[in-house]
Design a protein around this motif. Structure first.
Motif, PDB file in Angstrom:
ATOM      1  N   VAL A  72       0.842  -1.202   0.000  1.00  0.00           N
ATOM      2  CA  VAL A  72       0.000   0.000   0.000  1.00  0.00           C
ATOM      3  C   VAL A  72       0.877   1.251   0.000  1.00  0.00           C
ATOM      4  CG1 VAL A  72      -1.691   1.340   1.305  1.00  0.00           C
ATOM      5  CG2 VAL A  72      -1.953  -1.125   1.113  1.00  0.00           C
ATOM      6  N   VAL A  73       1.921   1.258   0.823  1.00  0.00           N
ATOM      7  CA  VAL A  73       2.819   2.416   0.869  1.00  0.00           C
ATOM      8  C   VAL A  73       3.497   2.630  -0.483  1.00  0.00           C
ATOM      9  CG1 VAL A  73       4.926   3.344   1.904  1.00  0.00           C
ATOM     10  CG2 VAL A  73       3.197   2.239   3.348  1.00  0.00           C
ATOM     11  N   ALA A  74       3.940   1.540  -1.111  1.00  0.00           N
ATOM     12  CA  ALA A  74       4.623   1.660  -2.401  1.00  0.00           C
ATOM     13  C   ALA A  74       3.700   2.150  -3.503  1.00  0.00           C
ATOM     14  CB  ALA A  74       5.226   0.310  -2.795  1.00  0.00           C
ATOM     15  N   SER A  75       2.428   1.776  -3.440  1.00  0.00           N
ATOM     16  CA  SER A  75       1.500   2.122  -4.523  1.00  0.00           C
ATOM     17  C   SER A  75       0.715   3.403  -4.276  1.00  0.00           C
ATOM     18  CB  SER A  75       0.499   0.972  -4.742  1.00  0.00           C
ATOM     19  OG  SER A  75      -0.299   0.759  -3.586  1.00  0.00           O
ATOM     20  N   ARG A  76       0.705   3.897  -3.024  1.00  0.00           N
ATOM     21  CA  ARG A  76      -0.137   5.053  -2.717  1.00  0.00           C
ATOM     22  C   ARG A  76       0.651   6.248  -2.196  1.00  0.00           C
ATOM     23  NH1 ARG A  76      -4.319   5.012  -5.533  1.00  0.00           N
ATOM     24  NH2 ARG A  76      -5.416   6.370  -4.048  1.00  0.00           N
ATOM     25  N   THR A  77       1.968   6.282  -2.445  1.00  0.00           N
ATOM     26  CA  THR A  77       2.774   7.470  -2.181  1.00  0.00           C
ATOM     27  C   THR A  77       3.526   7.839  -3.442  1.00  0.00           C
ATOM     28  OG1 THR A  77       4.635   6.126  -1.346  1.00  0.00           O
ATOM     29  CG2 THR A  77       3.072   6.990   0.279  1.00  0.00           C
ATOM     30  N   SER A  78       3.759   9.129  -3.628  1.00  0.00           N
ATOM     31  CA  SER A  78       4.460   9.601  -4.820  1.00  0.00           C
ATOM     32  C   SER A  78       5.473  10.684  -4.430  1.00  0.00           C
ATOM     33  CB  SER A  78       3.459  10.177  -5.831  1.00  0.00           C
ATOM     34  OG  SER A  78       4.132  10.667  -6.973  1.00  0.00           O
ATOM     35  N   PRO A  79       6.762  10.442  -4.778  1.00  0.00           N
ATOM     36  CA  PRO A  79       7.307   9.165  -5.233  1.00  0.00           C
ATOM     37  C   PRO A  79       7.213   8.118  -4.133  1.00  0.00           C
ATOM     38  CG  PRO A  79       9.086  10.655  -4.662  1.00  0.00           C
ATOM     39  CD  PRO A  79       7.826  11.458  -4.571  1.00  0.00           C
ATOM     40  N   PRO A  80       7.258   6.827  -4.501  1.00  0.00           N
ATOM     41  CA  PRO A  80       7.135   5.778  -3.477  1.00  0.00           C
ATOM     42  C   PRO A  80       8.202   5.915  -2.391  1.00  0.00           C
ATOM     43  CG  PRO A  80       6.947   4.849  -5.679  1.00  0.00           C
ATOM     44  CD  PRO A  80       7.395   6.271  -5.855  1.00  0.00           C
ATOM     45  N   ILE A  81       7.812   5.706  -1.146  1.00  0.00           N
ATOM     46  CA  ILE A  81       8.762   5.759  -0.033  1.00  0.00           C
ATOM     47  C   ILE A  81       9.658   4.522  -0.111  1.00  0.00           C
ATOM     48  CG2 ILE A  81       8.992   5.712   2.478  1.00  0.00           C
ATOM     49  CD1 ILE A  81       6.330   7.207   2.634  1.00  0.00           C
ATOM     50  N   PRO A  82      10.972   4.697  -0.301  1.00  0.00           N
ATOM     51  CA  PRO A  82      11.838   3.538  -0.555  1.00  0.00           C
ATOM     52  C   PRO A  82      12.314   2.807   0.688  1.00  0.00           C
ATOM     53  CG  PRO A  82      13.093   5.556  -0.735  1.00  0.00           C
ATOM     54  CD  PRO A  82      11.684   5.973  -0.421  1.00  0.00           C
ATOM     55  N   SER A  83      12.482   3.521   1.793  1.00  0.00           N
ATOM     56  CA  SER A  83      13.100   2.919   2.978  1.00  0.00           C
ATOM     57  C   SER A  83      12.045   2.693   4.049  1.00  0.00           C
ATOM     58  CB  SER A  83      14.215   3.823   3.516  1.00  0.00           C
ATOM     59  OG  SER A  83      15.218   4.011   2.536  1.00  0.00           O
ATOM     60  N   LEU A  84      11.515   1.477   4.070  1.00  0.00           N
ATOM     61  CA  LEU A  84      10.450   1.132   5.000  1.00  0.00           C
ATOM     62  C   LEU A  84      10.705  -0.271   5.531  1.00  0.00           C
ATOM     63  CD1 LEU A  84       7.642   2.427   5.893  1.00  0.00           C
ATOM     64  CD2 LEU A  84       6.628   0.780   4.326  1.00  0.00           C
ATOM     65  N   SER A  85      10.655  -0.419   6.857  1.00  0.00           N
ATOM     66  CA  SER A  85      10.805  -1.728   7.485  1.00  0.00           C
ATOM     67  C   SER A  85       9.553  -2.018   8.283  1.00  0.00           C
ATOM     68  CB  SER A  85      12.036  -1.750   8.398  1.00  0.00           C
ATOM     69  OG  SER A  85      12.064  -2.925   9.185  1.00  0.00           O
ATOM     70  N   VAL A  86       8.918  -3.172   8.022  1.00  0.00           N
ATOM     71  CA  VAL A  86       7.688  -3.543   8.717  1.00  0.00           C
ATOM     72  C   VAL A  86       7.907  -4.892   9.396  1.00  0.00           C
ATOM     73  CG1 VAL A  86       5.209  -3.911   8.545  1.00  0.00           C
ATOM     74  CG2 VAL A  86       6.345  -2.345   6.943  1.00  0.00           C
ATOM     75  N   GLN A  87       7.698  -4.943  10.711  1.00  0.00           N
ATOM     76  CA  GLN A  87       7.826  -6.184  11.469  1.00  0.00           C
ATOM     77  C   GLN A  87       6.494  -6.518  12.123  1.00  0.00           C
ATOM     78  OE1 GLN A  87      11.733  -6.674  13.659  1.00  0.00           O
ATOM     79  NE2 GLN A  87      11.817  -4.468  13.334  1.00  0.00           N
ATOM     80  N   SER A  88       6.126  -7.780  12.063  1.00  0.00           N
ATOM     81  CA  SER A  88       4.875  -8.263  12.626  1.00  0.00           C
ATOM     82  C   SER A  88       5.172  -9.156  13.816  1.00  0.00           C
ATOM     83  CB  SER A  88       4.081  -9.035  11.565  1.00  0.00           C
ATOM     84  OG  SER A  88       2.933  -9.636  12.123  1.00  0.00           O
TER      85      SER A  88
END
Length: 316
Positions: free
Chosen positions: A90-106
């Motif tokens: 969702v972050v990659a497809s709904r931000t412009s330009p896409p936010i490149p540095s994202l870490s998600v832990q579950s």
């Protein structure tokens, strides 16, 4: 690693940690695969990237005044359609330009999950494609950006882009039931502009130092390329190691060119930062959440700051 992260999060709740410009808590209901939730998620994450970067924890409710919210309790994400991959997509497809540095832990918690989203500071402004608005986290609030703020963030590309880290190696001392932690800083220029006239300060908790048996004094590097002094942080007294381009000019390391990696170690001139953790000081270090901090300043780069939490640098 996830066990350590969960313990860190539990301490935030137990200590009623306050929100800050780089830390935000969200109850589990804020993260759902549907309705307005994805747009709110993009608002929060893009706002963090357009500010200084930071961490958003989904699964912790908060309370308190509007500008002084604190972690209050666990409120896990219950929507089974939410996953780390879904958040990243969702972050990659709904931000412009896409936010490149994202870490998600579950992390599992009860019958639900906690999601820890680490957002790096963007090197340009990122727009939400849900409403075509640029957001920025200011204090503990996320607000729509004004034109001059957007331009200022976009100008980050005009300055150097740096990756700063503390490299670690470990030594075991079985007879003392202790473990040594040895650090040295690295600075990598991953941008396109040379960095000059810089200074790096590393703050290390005194409780973790090697001690002389006779006078119980702290052993410091007594050389001319690294200066040391004292400072107090929220976790107690620290020794401060200061590295600078001026001090390193004798080694022809005063300028950091694009693509160059500077490793601040080497014999007497650049000694490692040597710490020791044993049964004698572990509990005090843990109770004070003894973190290692660093601060970087330069004439042609924005100030940078970072830290290693106690759980990140110590696995005693």
């Amino acid at each position: 690693m996830k066990i350590e992260l969960l313990r860190e999060i539990e301490r935030l709740v137990e200590g009623r940690a306050p929100e800050s410009p780089t830390l935000e808590f969200k109850a589990g209901d804020a993260l759902r695969n549907g309705g307005k939730n994805p747009s709110e998620m993009i608002k929060d994450i893009s706002g963090m990237a357009n500010a200084a970067g930071g961490r958003i924890i989904y699964g912790i409710s908060e309370d308190g005044p509007k500008n002084d919210r604190c972690a209050s309790n666990f409120s896990p994400v219950m929507d089974e359609n939410v996953s780390a991959d879904w958040i990243s997509q969702v972050v990659a497809s709904r931000t412009s330009p896409p936010i490149p540095s994202l870490s998600v832990q579950s992390i599992p918690k009860g019958s639900g999950r906690i999601f820890v989203v680490d957002v790096a500071q963007g090197n340009t402004a990122h727009q939400s494609l849900f409403d075509n608005i640029y957001y920025q986290r200011i204090g503990a609030q996320v607000l729509a950006m004004q034109d001059f703020q957007v331009r200022d963030v976009m100008n980050r590309r005009m300055g150097p882009v740096l990756n700063i880290a503390l490299q670690r190696r470990i030594t075991n001392y079985p007879k003392e039931e202790a473990r040594g932690y040895h650090f040295y800083p690295t600075i990598q220029n991953v941008g396109h502009i040379t960095v000059s006239n810089w200074r790096l300060r590393v703050l290390v908790p005194q409780l973790a130092y090697f001690l002389r048996e006779k006078d119980n004094a702290i052993v410091l590097g007594g050389d001319r390329l690294v200066t040391t002094d004292l400072s107090r942080t929220e976790t107690g007294m620290c020794n401060v190691y200061t590295y600078s381009s001026g001090a390193l000019s004798t080694l022809n390391k005063e300028d950091l060119h694009p693509g160059e990696l500077l490793q601040l170690q080497g014999g007497v001139a650049l000694p490692e930062i040597n710490l020791k953790v044993s049964n004698k000081n572990y509990e005090n270090l843990k109770a004070s959440s003894a973190a290692i901090y660093w601060f970087f300043y330069s004439l042609n780069a924005r100030p940078l700051l970072g830290s290693l939490t106690f759980d990140e640098w110590c696995d005693f």
